[in-house]
Design a protein around this motif. Structure first.
Motif, PDB file in Angstrom:
ATOM      1  N   LEU A  87       3.371 -12.888  -7.490  1.00  0.00           N
ATOM      2  CA  LEU A  87       4.478 -11.388  -8.025  1.00  0.00           C
ATOM      3  C   LEU A  87       3.290 -10.523  -9.079  1.00  0.00           C
ATOM      4  N   LEU A  88       2.740 -11.568  -9.294  1.00  0.00           N
ATOM      5  CA  LEU A  88       1.424 -10.709 -10.503  1.00  0.00           C
ATOM      6  C   LEU A  88       0.133  -9.860  -9.548  1.00  0.00           C
ATOM      7  N   ARG A  89      -0.572 -10.155  -8.638  1.00  0.00           N
ATOM      8  CA  ARG A  89      -1.526  -9.545  -7.701  1.00  0.00           C
ATOM      9  C   ARG A  89      -0.483  -8.657  -6.655  1.00  0.00           C
ATOM     10  N   ARG A  90       0.811  -8.697  -6.208  1.00  0.00           N
ATOM     11  CA  ARG A  90       1.062  -8.556  -5.682  1.00  0.00           C
ATOM     12  C   ARG A  90       1.456  -6.728  -6.438  1.00  0.00           C
ATOM     13  N   SER A  91       1.275  -7.012  -7.470  1.00  0.00           N
ATOM     14  CA  SER A  91       2.432  -5.636  -8.262  1.00  0.00           C
ATOM     15  C   SER A  91       1.187  -4.618  -8.596  1.00  0.00           C
ATOM     16  N   LEU A  92       0.168  -5.507  -9.505  1.00  0.00           N
ATOM     17  CA  LEU A  92      -1.572  -4.595  -9.259  1.00  0.00           C
ATOM     18  C   LEU A  92      -2.054  -4.131  -8.334  1.00  0.00           C
ATOM     19  N   HIS A  93      -1.964  -4.972  -7.625  1.00  0.00           N
ATOM     20  CA  HIS A  93      -2.655  -4.108  -6.187  1.00  0.00           C
ATOM     21  C   HIS A  93      -1.190  -2.700  -5.787  1.00  0.00           C
ATOM     22  N   ARG A  94      -0.578  -2.968  -5.996  1.00  0.00           N
ATOM     23  CA  ARG A  94       0.385  -1.555  -5.475  1.00  0.00           C
ATOM     24  C   ARG A  94       0.127  -0.624  -6.666  1.00  0.00           C
ATOM     25  N   SER A  95       0.089  -1.222  -7.490  1.00  0.00           N
ATOM     26  CA  SER A  95      -0.274   0.151  -8.728  1.00  0.00           C
ATOM     27  C   SER A  95      -1.373   0.609  -8.702  1.00  0.00           C
ATOM     28  N   TRP A  96      -2.787   0.265  -7.608  1.00  0.00           N
ATOM     29  CA  TRP A  96      -3.947   0.166  -7.927  1.00  0.00           C
ATOM     30  C   TRP A  96      -4.008   0.657  -6.372  1.00  0.00           C
ATOM     31  N   THR A  97      -3.622   0.780  -5.900  1.00  0.00           N
ATOM     32  CA  THR A  97      -3.503   1.525  -4.445  1.00  0.00           C
ATOM     33  C   THR A  97      -2.271   2.275  -4.298  1.00  0.00           C
ATOM     34  N   GLU A 107       4.792   2.068  -7.061  1.00  0.00           N
ATOM     35  CA  GLU A 107       4.431   1.196  -8.460  1.00  0.00           C
ATOM     36  C   GLU A 107       3.184   2.396  -9.585  1.00  0.00           C
ATOM     37  N   ARG A 108       3.341   2.514 -10.532  1.00  0.00           N
ATOM     38  CA  ARG A 108       2.533   3.471 -11.340  1.00  0.00           C
ATOM     39  C   ARG A 108       1.914   2.398 -12.910  1.00  0.00           C
ATOM     40  N   TRP A 109       0.523   3.165 -12.986  1.00  0.00           N
ATOM     41  CA  TRP A 109       0.518   2.067 -14.244  1.00  0.00           C
ATOM     42  C   TRP A 109       1.243   1.892 -15.364  1.00  0.00           C
TER      43      TRP A 109
END
Length: 156
Positions: A87-97, A107-109
């Protein structure tokens, strides 16, 4: 649990069995993270079908309907050390891209500062949610329960 791989597993199961797949988040989340006005009606229509696969324990307003109609429940009951890093990897990826999600949302930072962010929500509700799912499964004796405790146990 968010991050367990429910959508991937459900898609694969539906494909292997030739059953229609329905992604719950696509049904339940509209623009601005809102609930579409026809959400409950749309879920009732799919649940009225003979065969279907959904990838969620479902929001409370439709959970009883889906669980009462299900003949098989596949529970991805993975430990936190499997689910949270995914979940952490997915959310970080979605926030980044800023990858568009359901209803065109992203998803925003700054969302990471909110307790309702998917990662923080999963972290703080993991144990309670496992107990709730166990209770739901016990209250559905009409359905066959397939409890998967490790990703390697999935046959599809």
């Amino acid at each position: 649990m968010s991050g367990a791989g429910k959508s991937t597993a459900a898609r694969r199961l539906a494909l292997a069995e030739g059953i229609p797949f329905h992604e719950m988040d696509a049904l339940a989340i509209g623009p601005g993270w809102s609930t579409p006005t026809r959400f409950a009606e749309d879920v009732a229509a799919l649940a009225a079908g003979d065969r279907w696969v959904v990838d969620s324990w479902a929001p409370a307003e439709v959970r009883g309907l889906l669980w009462s109609r299900a003949d098989t429940i596949v529970w991805l009951d993975y430990p936190q050390w499997v689910v949270l890093p995914r979940l952490l990897r997915r959310s970080l990826h979605r926030s980044w891209t800023r990858e568009p999600l359901f209803g065109g949302n992203v998803e925003r930072w700054r969302d990471w500062l909110l307790p309702g962010h998917p990662f923080w929500h999963a972290l703080t509700t993991f144990g309670r949610r496992r107990l709730a799912i166990a209770d739901l499964a016990a209250a559905a004796p009409h359905a066959r329960l397939v409890r998967v405790r490790r990703p390697a146990e999935l046959p599809w």
